[in-house]
Design an enzyme around this catalytic site. Sequence first.
Site: not given
Ligand code: NOJ
Length: 581
Positions: A24, A99, A209, A288, A348-349
């Site tokens: 958008n 997630d 998560d 995770e 993403h981490d």
């Molecule tokens: C793991 C996630 O991958 C991360 O991005 C997040 O900051 C922490 N858990 C807290 O939820």
Amino acid sequence: MNKLKWWQTAVFYQIYPRSFADGNGDGIGDFKGMIEKLDYLQALGVTALWLSPHYPSPMWDCGYDISDYEAVAPEYGTLEDFDRFLQAAHARGLHVLLDLVLNHTSDQHPWFLESKSGRNNPKADWYIWMDSPFPSGEGPGGEGVPPNNWQSCFDGPAWTYVPERGQYYYHYFMKQQPDLNWRNPHVKAAMWKMVRFWLERGVDGFRLDAIGTIYEDPALTPHRVPLDLAGLRHLADTAQTPAEKKRLARYWQEMFRYQWGGPGLHDLMKELRALVDEYPGDRLLVGEDDNIDYMGNGDDELHLVFNFPLMRTERLTPGWVRKNQAERLARLDALPTRGWPCNTLGNHDSPRLRTRYGDGLHDLQLARLHLALLLTLRGTPFLYNGEEIGMTDLLITDPSNLRDTMATWYYRALVEDLGVPPAEAALRAGRMSRDKNRTPMQWRNAPNGGFCPPEATPWLPVNPNYAEGVNVEEQDADPASLLNFYRRMLAVRQATPALVEGEYRPVHERARTYLAFLRQTASQTVLVILNDSNRRRRLDFSSLSPRPGRLIFSSQEGAPATCDLGRLDIAGFEARLIELF
Ligand code: NOJ
């Protein structure tokens, strides 16, 4: 391959919704954009998607601080948009994982607002509240001292005082992310209701998560590290000698040791597994966490946990990979119901694959090699959006442009508490920030990388290297591009049963400059050779078979279709796959 479940034959692609596609034109990714890109994903050859959080959130932790679990963030669209997305993904044969953030909510979630309003409300016990052991009543809020010295892994002390209750609440992550009290059955019931909400809409499962943080040590044992979080991060930035680095590793482990893996998690995972198993279609749970124990007996807790140990290195050397596979597969094989592996090299981490595992000289060749590794190892692979065009980390050095609040907190702590000069602090905060690997997807060689219109401001700066070929449109048109390499490799994997379901057997186990292994089913054997150096080499695999092999794939143009195993000429950084007879 029909005895395998869908998730065992799948290749997953992680979408980071805020950065993927802006439909958008407001500078923020959304469901409209994701729907428009489904054809792209289908043509890429992935078969399943994992969406980082798409729920309403004040965005203190980019969506991992959820204020409503049963809705869609307004900037991403509506529930109807979500349903359209899910249906359109399914229509293309793409499965979808969401997630699932169990450990904490946002501090703006109505549950927390109610819980913090006093000690006598129906949700008073929904979070982890504690009195101060020494309430002095003299602090600014009358707070005394916190219950113990635990730290949040994001922003200082793990306890935050609330004057309305005269108590502290616990948060493993930011103070805007209070931990839920999973020992309260009402919390569990509310969370399971939410899980059902999405399962009933048709999602194919969840990436769970930070499960390790759900239960803490009930005795609240204090850690024994003589530093706080800022001090520890500072040490991480400055440790030089092997002794300092060793001390640092010990401190990291020790600091959070009582905040992880408390009793109860196995039962909780079993309960969740039983719940998802009520639904048809083999819904999936991916943790995770790298702890294989959370797969239970292999069939009664999580289906998959990530092989994060593989990623924990700066160089994916053959020796490193072999050792990882030997340990990992042995542990999975030892589960009563044999466990299935799950590999990834970025998310993403973590820094982007091309940046992290590059050597500064051959980064693109190595990126190809590492994709070949991920797609030929045994187990389900997870790719991260942008990896397929070789997106790189973008170092954000102006702290006002940082959106990862973990980094903005660190910048402030460095300058204000540790006296680090602002310019140096900015650099260090930029480096540790996860923004660098979350920048918008680069679709075209156009302003803002084609992610959003030129007049819009993207939520994070776009990496300017979209103008140097790191974009989808140009790579699409170039047969030699990384994108087309991804497409070819993905197609080869799906067309080669041994790569999906075959056993893994390392060969030439002492080789230091190349990795070689077999993937084997009863009816197919594939030899995988990954040359980790820029030197051409002649290799002899004749002990594996006296007959010539058939070339399945090579990253190198002109590799011969028939391979004499006694005299294999492998080019620098070549990935070669040969079927043996
Ligand atoms: C793991 C996630 O991958 C991360 O991005 C997040 O900051 C922490 N858990 C807290 O939820």
